[in-house]
Design a protein around this motif. Structure first.
Motif, PDB file in Angstrom:
ATOM      1  N   ALA A  31       0.824  -1.217   0.000  1.00  0.00           N
ATOM      2  CA  ALA A  31       0.000   0.000   0.000  1.00  0.00           C
ATOM      3  C   ALA A  31       0.854   1.261   0.000  1.00  0.00           C
ATOM      4  O   ALA A  31       1.905   1.326   0.610  1.00  0.00           O
ATOM      5  N   ARG A  33      -0.146   5.745  -0.481  1.00  0.00           N
ATOM      6  CA  ARG A  33      -1.157   6.766  -0.766  1.00  0.00           C
ATOM      7  C   ARG A  33      -0.479   8.070  -1.180  1.00  0.00           C
ATOM      8  O   ARG A  33       0.568   8.428  -0.665  1.00  0.00           O
ATOM      9  N   TYR A  44      -4.799   1.489 -14.804  1.00  0.00           N
ATOM     10  CA  TYR A  44      -4.454   0.945 -13.497  1.00  0.00           C
ATOM     11  C   TYR A  44      -3.814  -0.420 -13.659  1.00  0.00           C
ATOM     12  O   TYR A  44      -4.090  -1.154 -14.585  1.00  0.00           O
ATOM     13  N   TYR A  71      -1.897   4.177  -5.185  1.00  0.00           N
ATOM     14  CA  TYR A  71      -2.502   2.893  -4.808  1.00  0.00           C
ATOM     15  C   TYR A  71      -3.904   3.167  -4.267  1.00  0.00           C
ATOM     16  O   TYR A  71      -4.065   3.838  -3.246  1.00  0.00           O
ATOM     17  N   GLN A  72      -4.932   2.683  -4.979  1.00  0.00           N
ATOM     18  CA  GLN A  72      -6.318   2.973  -4.613  1.00  0.00           C
ATOM     19  C   GLN A  72      -7.172   1.719  -4.677  1.00  0.00           C
ATOM     20  O   GLN A  72      -6.903   0.805  -5.446  1.00  0.00           O
ATOM     21  N   TRP A  73      -8.231   1.735  -3.897  1.00  0.00           N
ATOM     22  CA  TRP A  73      -9.219   0.658  -3.867  1.00  0.00           C
ATOM     23  C   TRP A  73     -10.115   0.755  -5.096  1.00  0.00           C
ATOM     24  O   TRP A  73     -10.559   1.849  -5.466  1.00  0.00           O
ATOM     25  N   HIS A  74     -10.356  -0.361  -5.748  1.00  0.00           N
ATOM     26  CA  HIS A  74     -11.247  -0.428  -6.908  1.00  0.00           C
ATOM     27  C   HIS A  74     -12.530  -1.120  -6.454  1.00  0.00           C
ATOM     28  O   HIS A  74     -12.539  -2.322  -6.207  1.00  0.00           O
ATOM     29  N   GLN A  79     -10.653  -4.965  -4.823  1.00  0.00           N
ATOM     30  CA  GLN A  79      -9.220  -5.047  -4.550  1.00  0.00           C
ATOM     31  C   GLN A  79      -8.566  -3.734  -4.950  1.00  0.00           C
ATOM     32  O   GLN A  79      -9.200  -2.880  -5.554  1.00  0.00           O
ATOM     33  N   SER A  80      -7.311  -3.562  -4.606  1.00  0.00           N
ATOM     34  CA  SER A  80      -6.593  -2.318  -4.893  1.00  0.00           C
ATOM     35  C   SER A  80      -5.681  -2.471  -6.106  1.00  0.00           C
ATOM     36  O   SER A  80      -5.181  -3.570  -6.382  1.00  0.00           O
ATOM     37  N   TYR A  81      -5.479  -1.362  -6.787  1.00  0.00           N
ATOM     38  CA  TYR A  81      -4.604  -1.305  -7.957  1.00  0.00           C
ATOM     39  C   TYR A  81      -3.741  -0.052  -7.871  1.00  0.00           C
ATOM     40  O   TYR A  81      -4.048   0.881  -7.140  1.00  0.00           O
TER      41      TYR A  81
END
Length: 87
Positions: A31, A33, A44, A71-74, A79-81
């Motif tokens: 992770a 941000r 992404y 890095y962000q939540w989809h 899940q994150s990408y």
């Protein structure tokens, strides 16, 4: 009518191949941000390396001035990408 159904089936297959080509590659990364302002979401990716690779290549090619990998939540995939923002 048989020709029309064949054409529609072929169009569906071609469309699904095009959509499948746009999926991200590789495995998940740790992770991280960051904030993004006035940028264009280019794509992404699963890994930070892939995000940086495409960002660097677009900047070096002269298409864009800078890039940012976030890095962000989809929400749709749950899940994150790594999101590539170009500016």
């Amino acid at each position: 009518m048989r020709k029309v159904r064949g054409f529609v089936a072929l169009a569906c297959v071609a469309g699904s191949l095009l959509l499948g080509a746009a999926t991200p590659a590789n495995a998940a990364a740790p992770a991280h941000r960051a904030t993004v302002t006035a940028s264009y979401l280019f794509g992404y990716y699963y890994t930070l390396d892939a995000c940086r690779y495409f960002g660097e290549s677009l900047v070096q090619g002269g298409a864009w001035g800078s890039y940012n990998c976030v890095y962000q939540w989809h929400p749709y995939d749950q899940q994150s990408y790594w999101y590539l923002y170009m500016s």
